[in-house]
Scaffold this active site. Structure first.
Site, PDB file in Angstrom:
ATOM      1  N   HIS A   1     -57.533  16.239  17.998  1.00 58.13           N
ATOM      2  CA  HIS A   1     -56.283  16.294  17.228  1.00 58.13           C
ATOM      3  C   HIS A   1     -55.294  17.166  18.018  1.00 58.13           C
ATOM      4  O   HIS A   1     -55.713  18.115  18.686  1.00 58.13           O
ATOM      5  CB  HIS A   1     -56.608  16.945  15.883  1.00 58.13           C
ATOM      6  CG  HIS A   1     -55.521  16.896  14.866  1.00 58.13           C
ATOM      7  ND1 HIS A   1     -54.424  17.723  14.908  1.00 58.13           N
ATOM      8  CD2 HIS A   1     -55.367  16.133  13.758  1.00 58.13           C
ATOM      9  CE1 HIS A   1     -53.645  17.467  13.864  1.00 58.13           C
ATOM     10  NE2 HIS A   1     -54.200  16.503  13.152  1.00 58.13           N
TER      11      HIS A   1
ATOM     12  N   ASP B   1     -63.842  22.491  15.294  1.00 56.08           N
ATOM     13  CA  ASP B   1     -62.801  22.045  14.377  1.00 56.08           C
ATOM     14  C   ASP B   1     -63.511  21.231  13.284  1.00 56.08           C
ATOM     15  O   ASP B   1     -63.929  20.105  13.511  1.00 56.08           O
ATOM     16  CB  ASP B   1     -61.786  21.202  15.160  1.00 56.08           C
ATOM     17  CG  ASP B   1     -60.811  20.450  14.254  1.00 56.08           C
ATOM     18  OD1 ASP B   1     -61.008  20.444  13.026  1.00 56.08           O
ATOM     19  OD2 ASP B   1     -59.859  19.851  14.795  1.00 56.08           O
TER      20      ASP B   1
ATOM     21  N   GLN C   1     -62.650  17.519   9.567  1.00 52.22           N
ATOM     22  CA  GLN C   1     -63.174  16.260   9.021  1.00 52.22           C
ATOM     23  C   GLN C   1     -64.656  16.351   8.694  1.00 52.22           C
ATOM     24  O   GLN C   1     -65.237  15.371   8.207  1.00 52.22           O
ATOM     25  CB  GLN C   1     -62.949  15.106  10.018  1.00 52.22           C
ATOM     26  CG  GLN C   1     -61.508  14.805  10.321  1.00 52.22           C
ATOM     27  CD  GLN C   1     -60.737  14.299   9.101  1.00 52.22           C
ATOM     28  OE1 GLN C   1     -61.305  13.769   8.147  1.00 52.22           O
ATOM     29  NE2 GLN C   1     -59.430  14.481   9.121  1.00 52.22           N
TER      30      GLN C   1
ATOM     31  N   LYS D   1     -58.125  19.121   2.841  1.00 59.64           N
ATOM     32  CA  LYS D   1     -58.999  17.980   3.145  1.00 59.64           C
ATOM     33  C   LYS D   1     -60.330  18.076   2.402  1.00 59.64           C
ATOM     34  O   LYS D   1     -61.071  17.104   2.352  1.00 59.64           O
ATOM     35  CB  LYS D   1     -59.221  17.869   4.653  1.00 59.64           C
ATOM     36  CG  LYS D   1     -57.946  17.394   5.354  1.00 59.64           C
ATOM     37  CD  LYS D   1     -58.071  17.317   6.849  1.00 59.64           C
ATOM     38  CE  LYS D   1     -56.743  16.847   7.442  1.00 59.64           C
ATOM     39  NZ  LYS D   1     -56.731  16.913   8.904  1.00 59.64           N
TER      40      LYS D   1
ATOM     41  N   CYS E   1     -52.158  11.797  15.177  1.00 58.34           N
ATOM     42  CA  CYS E   1     -52.094  13.077  15.899  1.00 58.34           C
ATOM     43  C   CYS E   1     -53.072  13.121  17.068  1.00 58.34           C
ATOM     44  O   CYS E   1     -53.600  14.185  17.405  1.00 58.34           O
ATOM     45  CB  CYS E   1     -52.338  14.280  14.982  1.00 58.34           C
ATOM     46  SG  CYS E   1     -51.115  14.475  13.713  1.00 58.34           S
TER      47      CYS E   1
HETATM   48  C1  LIG Z   1     -56.207  17.449   9.844  1.00 61.67           C
HETATM   49  C2  LIG Z   1     -56.861  17.878  11.090  1.00 61.67           C
HETATM   50  C3  LIG Z   1     -56.418  18.994  11.803  1.00 61.67           C
HETATM   51  C4  LIG Z   1     -55.206  19.789  11.384  1.00 61.67           C
HETATM   52  O1  LIG Z   1     -55.366  20.301  10.087  1.00 61.67           O
HETATM   53  P1  LIG Z   1     -54.121  20.968   9.319  1.00 61.67           P
HETATM   54  O2  LIG Z   1     -54.593  20.969   7.910  1.00 61.67           O
HETATM   55  O3  LIG Z   1     -52.956  20.060   9.535  1.00 61.67           O
HETATM   56  O4  LIG Z   1     -53.944  22.313   9.890  1.00 61.67           O
HETATM   57  C5  LIG Z   1     -57.091  19.348  12.939  1.00 61.67           C
HETATM   58  N1  LIG Z   1     -58.151  18.657  13.374  1.00 61.67           N
HETATM   59  C6  LIG Z   1     -58.632  17.579  12.718  1.00 61.67           C
HETATM   60  C7  LIG Z   1     -59.840  16.868  13.235  1.00 61.67           C
HETATM   61  C8  LIG Z   1     -57.991  17.158  11.558  1.00 61.67           C
HETATM   62  O5  LIG Z   1     -58.444  16.085  10.918  1.00 61.67           O
END
Ligand SMILES: *Cc1c(COP(=O)(O)O)cnc(C)c1O
Length: 405
Positions: free
Chosen positions: A122, A199, A202, A225, A363
């Protein structure tokens, strides 16, 4: 087994029509919907005990502090952290990554050092590291991916060296749904002395994440999320590493003592939480995790796997449809293209049928470049989605393809 009928009743937003059709919400990878438990927790906060937290002698401040700190404890338990001191409230995954880049990164990187990410990150797991590399004269290296949308592990091993200081990778790709072998990846990074940022944006909505089992040094994820409000998220870090990091923002809350001669910083986790925090956000996150625990995260994972298999099979039968990202290890995302149809046109026609999907680069522009495409259509599932909804999606995509071809 989940009772989806009952679960759907917990999500008021699902029960509406869009363009005269029942809403089918398949944009969960962008943000998920909120159960009543979360909506009520926020409502309750403002109706009953809105107050600034910590240091308050009065009744409302005490309740607010307790609820906020209970949420932190809940997060710590949920990801099996060693202590609450490892749980920092931030705005989301993006801020978690920026915090680590600007504190740990600024302190520990020098010219010639390397940071490794994958080709499918991302933008928020690319740009902060690029900025850090530019400042330090360090180099950003990327793990290439194969046609199925998996990282090529041998290439990762070749990139690792004593120059590697940070490895940062998504547990699960938001664009393709690929689940990476992060436990192995972390172990291999540790062999060369690098720290690893996972990260988890997801991952947390779909599966249990155990930071001690993974042995990750950092984990970031976003509240919105995992069925909580926006503007709140978590940075987990191993206590010893956080302890050695300089503070991020300066201000109230993050200090022990302030004078013009010398200011001392607060203990963890407050050291990284300058200013009045997002109190109802933190409380909503606690409520969301409690809700997920009551449904059972393992039940969620099993049911969503079923949905993914079902959707994959049905969608593959649509003429001209190609699924982008076909890893054996996937979660809850079907990214697809139909013939030469522009994803946006598909998205517009599906919207006419009440179906919400996302279209575009998600993104992940470097990933789209890797596949020589501009973007995809992405249907992403949560545990409140059903096979019946997937049937409607398949029909609608088939119909749209006929109109647009
Ligand atoms: C949504 C997402 C982000 C960014 O999250 P924010 O809530 O916009 O800070 C980063 N990495 C992954 C894999 C995402 O799905």
């Amino acid at each position: 087994m989940l009772n989806i009928e009952t679960i759907r009743k917990d999500f008021p937003i699902l029960h509406q029509t869009v363009n005269g059709k029942p809403l089918i919400y398949l944009d969960n990878a962008a943000t998920s919907q909120k159960p009543l438990a979360v909506i009520n927790a926020i409502d309750d906060y403002y109706k009953r005990y809105n107050s600034n937290i910590h240091r308050g002698a009065h009744h409302l401040a005490q309740i607010a502090t307790e609820e906020y700190e209970n949420a932190r404890t809940n997060v710590a338990k949920h990801i099996n952290a060693n202590s609450e001191r490892e749980i920092n409230f931030v705005r989301g995954t993006t801020e978690a990554i920026n915090l680590v880049a600007s504190t740990y990164g600024r302190k520990n990187l020098k010219a010639g050092d390397e940071i490794i990410i994958s080709e499918m990150e991302h933008h928020s797991n690319i740009v902060p590291w690029q900025m850090l590399c530019e400042e330090k004269g360090a180099t950003l290296r990327t793990i290439p991916i194969n046609e199925a949308g998996e990282i090529i592990y041998e290439e990762y091993l070749k990139l690792l060296s004593e120059k590697t200081k940070i490895v940062s990778i998504a547990y699960i790709s938001n664009a393709l749904g690929t689940e990476h072998p992060v436990k192995q990846l972390i172990a291999d990074a540790h062999k060369v002395g690098a720290v690893v940022f996972i990260d988890g944006a997801q991952a947390l909505p779909h599966k249990l994440v155990d930071v001690q089992d993974l042995d990750c040094d950092f984990l970031g994820f976003s509240g919105h999320k995992v069925f909580a409000g926006t503007g709140i998220g978590i940075l987990y870090g191993k206590e010893a590493i956080l302890e050695a990091m300089p503070p991020y923002m300066g201000g109230g809350e993050m200090i022990k003592q302030v004078s013009f001669k010398c200011t001392t910083y607060n203990n963890l986790p407050y050291k990284f939480e300058a200013g009045t925090p997002h109190i109802e956000g933190g409380i909503s996150l606690g409520a969301a995790l409690t809700y997920m625990q009551s449904v059972g995260v393992e039940n969620i994972a099993a049911y969503e796997h079923e949905l993914l298999i079902y959707a994959t099979e049905k969608m593959q039968q649509i003429e001209g449809l190609r699924i982008v990202g076909t890893s054996k290890h996937k979660s809850s995302v079907v990214s697809f293209l139909v013939g030469d149809i522009h994803p946006y046109d598909m998205g517009v026609l599906l919207n006419e049928q009440g179906i919400a999907i996302r279209t575009g680069h998600h993104c992940c522009q470097p990933l789209m470049d890797r596949f020589n495409i501009e973007g995809t259509c992405r249907a992403s599932f949560a545990f409140y989605n059903t096979k019946e909804e997937i049937d409607v999606l398949v029909k609608a995509v088939t119909k749209a393809a006929m109109i647009l071809n």
